[in-house]
Design a protein around this motif. Structure first.
Motif, PDB file in Angstrom:
ATOM      1  N   GLN A 280      47.766  29.958  44.369  1.00  0.00           N
ATOM      2  CA  GLN A 280      48.073  29.336  45.657  1.00  0.00           C
ATOM      3  C   GLN A 280      47.029  29.735  46.702  1.00  0.00           C
ATOM      4  OE1 GLN A 280      51.249  30.982  48.085  1.00  0.00           O
ATOM      5  NE2 GLN A 280      52.197  28.952  48.263  1.00  0.00           N
ATOM      6  N   HIS A 281      46.662  31.005  46.719  1.00  0.00           N
ATOM      7  CA  HIS A 281      45.667  31.497  47.667  1.00  0.00           C
ATOM      8  C   HIS A 281      44.313  30.824  47.443  1.00  0.00           C
ATOM      9  CE1 HIS A 281      43.703  34.321  50.355  1.00  0.00           C
ATOM     10  NE2 HIS A 281      42.830  34.610  49.409  1.00  0.00           N
ATOM     11  N   ARG A 282      43.943  30.645  46.194  1.00  0.00           N
ATOM     12  CA  ARG A 282      42.667  29.983  45.895  1.00  0.00           C
ATOM     13  C   ARG A 282      42.683  28.530  46.372  1.00  0.00           C
ATOM     14  NH1 ARG A 282      39.432  30.041  40.035  1.00  0.00           N
ATOM     15  NH2 ARG A 282      37.577  28.903  40.776  1.00  0.00           N
ATOM     16  N   LEU A 283      43.822  27.864  46.218  1.00  0.00           N
ATOM     17  CA  LEU A 283      43.919  26.486  46.696  1.00  0.00           C
ATOM     18  C   LEU A 283      43.743  26.429  48.208  1.00  0.00           C
ATOM     19  CD1 LEU A 283      44.493  23.503  46.074  1.00  0.00           C
ATOM     20  CD2 LEU A 283      46.923  23.997  46.398  1.00  0.00           C
ATOM     21  N   TYR A 284      44.372  27.346  48.919  1.00  0.00           N
ATOM     22  CA  TYR A 284      44.217  27.365  50.373  1.00  0.00           C
ATOM     23  C   TYR A 284      42.754  27.589  50.769  1.00  0.00           C
ATOM     24  CZ  TYR A 284      49.321  27.635  50.898  1.00  0.00           C
ATOM     25  OH  TYR A 284      50.670  27.358  50.879  1.00  0.00           O
ATOM     26  N   GLN A 285      42.051  28.458  50.034  1.00  0.00           N
ATOM     27  CA  GLN A 285      40.631  28.684  50.364  1.00  0.00           C
ATOM     28  C   GLN A 285      39.824  27.402  50.171  1.00  0.00           C
ATOM     29  OE1 GLN A 285      40.416  31.738  51.796  1.00  0.00           O
ATOM     30  NE2 GLN A 285      42.541  31.636  51.089  1.00  0.00           N
ATOM     31  N   ALA A 286      40.079  26.703  49.066  1.00  0.00           N
ATOM     32  CA  ALA A 286      39.343  25.476  48.786  1.00  0.00           C
ATOM     33  C   ALA A 286      39.582  24.431  49.874  1.00  0.00           C
ATOM     34  CB  ALA A 286      39.743  24.917  47.419  1.00  0.00           C
ATOM     35  N   LEU A 287      40.829  24.284  50.297  1.00  0.00           N
ATOM     36  CA  LEU A 287      41.161  23.268  51.296  1.00  0.00           C
ATOM     37  C   LEU A 287      40.603  23.615  52.664  1.00  0.00           C
ATOM     38  CD1 LEU A 287      44.908  22.540  50.407  1.00  0.00           C
ATOM     39  CD2 LEU A 287      42.870  21.350  49.621  1.00  0.00           C
ATOM     40  N   LEU A 288      40.768  24.853  53.089  1.00  0.00           N
ATOM     41  CA  LEU A 288      40.430  25.221  54.456  1.00  0.00           C
ATOM     42  C   LEU A 288      38.954  25.494  54.637  1.00  0.00           C
ATOM     43  CD1 LEU A 288      43.571  27.411  54.985  1.00  0.00           C
ATOM     44  CD2 LEU A 288      43.081  25.257  56.137  1.00  0.00           C
ATOM     45  N   GLN A 289      38.308  26.090  53.662  1.00  0.00           N
ATOM     46  CA  GLN A 289      36.873  26.325  53.799  1.00  0.00           C
ATOM     47  C   GLN A 289      36.101  25.018  53.742  1.00  0.00           C
ATOM     48  OE1 GLN A 289      35.266  29.534  51.479  1.00  0.00           O
ATOM     49  NE2 GLN A 289      37.078  30.809  51.764  1.00  0.00           N
ATOM     50  N   SER A 290      36.590  24.064  52.975  1.00  0.00           N
ATOM     51  CA  SER A 290      35.910  22.777  52.911  1.00  0.00           C
ATOM     52  C   SER A 290      36.057  22.022  54.225  1.00  0.00           C
ATOM     53  CB  SER A 290      36.497  21.920  51.781  1.00  0.00           C
ATOM     54  OG  SER A 290      37.818  21.529  52.076  1.00  0.00           O
ATOM     55  N   SER A 291      37.112  22.312  54.991  1.00  0.00           N
ATOM     56  CA  SER A 291      37.344  21.554  56.215  1.00  0.00           C
ATOM     57  C   SER A 291      36.627  22.156  57.417  1.00  0.00           C
ATOM     58  CB  SER A 291      38.847  21.488  56.517  1.00  0.00           C
ATOM     59  OG  SER A 291      39.322  22.714  56.985  1.00  0.00           O
ATOM     60  N   THR A 292      36.172  23.418  57.319  1.00  0.00           N
ATOM     61  CA  THR A 292      35.667  24.050  58.536  1.00  0.00           C
ATOM     62  C   THR A 292      34.310  24.727  58.401  1.00  0.00           C
ATOM     63  OG1 THR A 292      36.797  26.127  57.999  1.00  0.00           O
ATOM     64  CG2 THR A 292      38.020  24.528  59.309  1.00  0.00           C
ATOM     65  N   ASP A 293      33.998  25.255  57.248  1.00  0.00           N
ATOM     66  CA  ASP A 293      32.910  26.223  57.198  1.00  0.00           C
ATOM     67  C   ASP A 293      31.514  25.624  57.182  1.00  0.00           C
ATOM     68  OD1 ASP A 293      34.795  28.105  57.258  1.00  0.00           O
ATOM     69  OD2 ASP A 293      34.438  28.932  55.261  1.00  0.00           O
ATOM     70  N   THR A 294      31.294  24.553  56.473  1.00  0.00           N
ATOM     71  CA  THR A 294      29.933  24.112  56.204  1.00  0.00           C
ATOM     72  C   THR A 294      29.624  22.737  56.759  1.00  0.00           C
ATOM     73  OG1 THR A 294      30.619  23.169  54.084  1.00  0.00           O
ATOM     74  CG2 THR A 294      29.900  25.468  54.078  1.00  0.00           C
ATOM     75  N   LYS A 295      30.518  22.191  57.606  1.00  0.00           N
ATOM     76  CA  LYS A 295      30.324  20.829  58.062  1.00  0.00           C
ATOM     77  C   LYS A 295      30.288  20.769  59.578  1.00  0.00           C
ATOM     78  CE  LYS A 295      32.679  19.091  53.981  1.00  0.00           C
ATOM     79  NZ  LYS A 295      33.801  18.328  53.454  1.00  0.00           N
TER      80      LYS A 295
END
Length: 527
Positions: A280-295
């Motif tokens: 579950q924690h890994r899924l949250y990282q995938a969703l949230l980092q993709s939405s904020t970190d590199t774009k």
């Protein structure tokens, strides 16, 4: 959320809409298809349990627990063929501009609470893709078909571009530029920069083909399993890379199982992602980092789930473990096209006396009503700022239902609806609007009481021994993480209430008989 009014017509005009639904049993009449068709949506997305292919072995003794009977390939194929012949579903398929997509769950996979040990999982995956494309060869689910045929699972991502005319909104994998890992006709490193600002990427997860079995040991089945997984490493890499590559205006994740819910102690009884905390924690990282970190432009991300035979809006607020601004992560559960907690919870109505008795069905409904109001389910959204004169307060519905996302690109918001049958002006069960900026972390989350900082710290401390880092996202129910007492109360008091109500037809006559017999006993003693 805001309170701008949106008119819902019986036959909706052409708007930018995507529908979601799950849990359609062949044992019931499928009454929602007229309502589905009336929404005039661009796409219809199955969220799992398209069919109920598995069954149970007969009990030899009354007190024995029923043992699951896995589906054979023949049964799976037969039930998909029957679903394709349903008159309501056929009418949906005849609307050639409606795109059909989907993710599977356990009952269409072939076994209750299924996992990677199911012997027919490759056939099941291939049959599912064949079902999705049987009337729509142009659906271009090539990547899902390749994975299914190779036994790796049935997952993929498709992009709808609402800048295009109806009938031409589904992009090919080459045009979308998100799919990874297979022999596409484009450079895998090419960015999907051509996607418009009215595009939606739908990531369809397979939570069965690579899932770790639930632990059945009498003690360990009540413990969290930090080593277990739902997706398998190859699917994880595909999802993480795809989310990073996506330049769609909105990303939607479809999971057969609920992601946010954390309510029960035994995954064998009630499944959700919380029982496997590391996954579950890994899924949250995938969703949230993709939405904020590199774009440069942050991307709204939402979760859609099914499985539980009711509709819910669930919310978690997420922040870095070391502090910082929070971001709202919304999950929309829409489940129960043919059966639900408010009608008949049983997918197979002839399975037991409980499933065949309206009074017992009412008892179970009352138990689920109590569960939502017990205070233990802190993730269910509560709001009075609703659209379409829908339900205020706690955002859940126990009726048969399907979900709808309507995108308002000018106001940069999505209207989330849960709809039922077209009757008594109550087709719209739930309806709220969510700003893109709040869902992407650009703006602050909708305000709630309390900061719940201690909950973030405790959750991080439990995940740190299993690989969580200080800059990881930690997600907590927006009303705070429930205590052990709250969780116990929310899980078990509905069961006790349902059992108590179910016993009344037997206990009330006994009590009345006892009261009536007391005067006779006294007279007998006096004589």
């Amino acid at each position: 959320m805001n309170s701008n009014s949106v008119t819902v017509a019986s036959t909706a005009p052409s708007k930018d809409r995507i529908l979601f639904a799950s849990c359609s049993s062949q044992h019931y009449e499928q009454v929602l298809w007229p309502s589905v068709i009336s929404r005039n949506a661009s796409a219809f997305v199955w969220g799992g349990d398209v069919i109920y292919a598995d069954s149970f072995l007969p009990k030899r003794r009354f007190w024995e627990k029923r043992k699951p009977l896995p589906a054979t390939p023949h049964v799976i194929d037969e039930l998909y063929a029957r679903q394709l012949q349903d008159e309501g579903y056929k009418k949906l398929l005849e609307t050639n501009s409606t795109i059909i997509l989907g993710a599977l769950d356990d009952h269409d996979y072939g076994i209750n609470n299924g996992d990677y040990t199911y012997e027919h999982k490759t056939h099941s995956a291939k049959a599912f893709v064949n079902f999705l494309t049987s009337h729509r060869p142009a659906s271009n689910l090539t990547m899902m078909q390749q994975r299914a045929s190779s036994g790796k699972g049935v997952y993929g991502v498709k992009v709808l571009d609402f800048d295009r005319p109806r009938g031409n909104q589904l992009l090919s994998d080459e045009e979308a530029g998100i799919e990874t890992g297979y022999d596409l006709n484009y450079n895998d490193k090419t960015s999907s920069s051509s996607l418009s600002n009215r595009s939606v990427a739908i990531f369809l997860l397979d939570v069965r083909s690579n899932k770790t079995p639930w632990n059945k040991h009498w003690k360990r089945k009540y413990q969290l399993d930090y080593e277990a997984d739902f997706l398998g490493e190859e699917q994880w890499e595909w999802l993480e890379q795809g989310l990073q590559k996506s330049t769609a205006a909105v990303n939607i994740i479809v999971s057969g199982l609920q992601v946010h819910a954390d309510r029960y102690y035994n995954g064998n009884a009630v499944e959700d992602w919380s029982r496997f905390p590391t996954a579950q924690h890994r899924l949250y990282q995938a969703l949230l980092q993709s939405s904020t970190d590199t774009k440069a432009t942050r991307t709204p991300v939402m979760i859609v789930s099914g499985d539980v035979h009711m509709a819910e809006l669930l919310r978690k607020d997420c922040r870095r473990a070391n502090g910082g601004k929070k971001q709202t992560l919304l999950e929309v559960t829409t489940s129960g096209m043919t059966h639900s907690w408010g009608t008949n919870i049983c997918a197979r109505p002839n399975l037991s006396l409980i499933c065949q008795t309206p009074y017992f069905a009412w008892c179970l409904k009352m138990g689920m009503e109590w569960a939502h109001h017990s205070g233990g389910w802190n993730d269910v959204v509560r709001t009075n700022q609703v659209e379409d004169n829908a339900r205020q307060g706690l955002q859940y519905a126990l009726e048969r239902n399907f979900g709808e996302f309507e995108f308002d690109w000018e106001k940069r918001r999505v209207i989330v609806r849960v709809l039922g049958e077209e009757m008594d002006d109550r087709q719209v069960l739930l309806s709220t609007s969510w700003d893109f900026d709040a869902l992407s972390g650009t703006a602050a989350p909708y305000k709630v009481e309390g900061s719940h900082d201690a909950d973030y710290e405790r959750l991080y401390e439990s995940l740190a021994p299993h690989g969580a880092q200080e800059d990881d996202w930690i997600c907590v129910s927006y009303n705070g993480h429930p205590s052990y007492i709250q969780k116990f109360y929310g899980a078990f008091t509905p069961i006790f209430l349902s059992a108590f109500l179910a016993s009344l037809p037997l206990t009330i006559p006994l009590v009345i008989a006892f009261i009536l017999m007391r005067p006779q006993r006294r007279k007998g003693r006096q004589l």
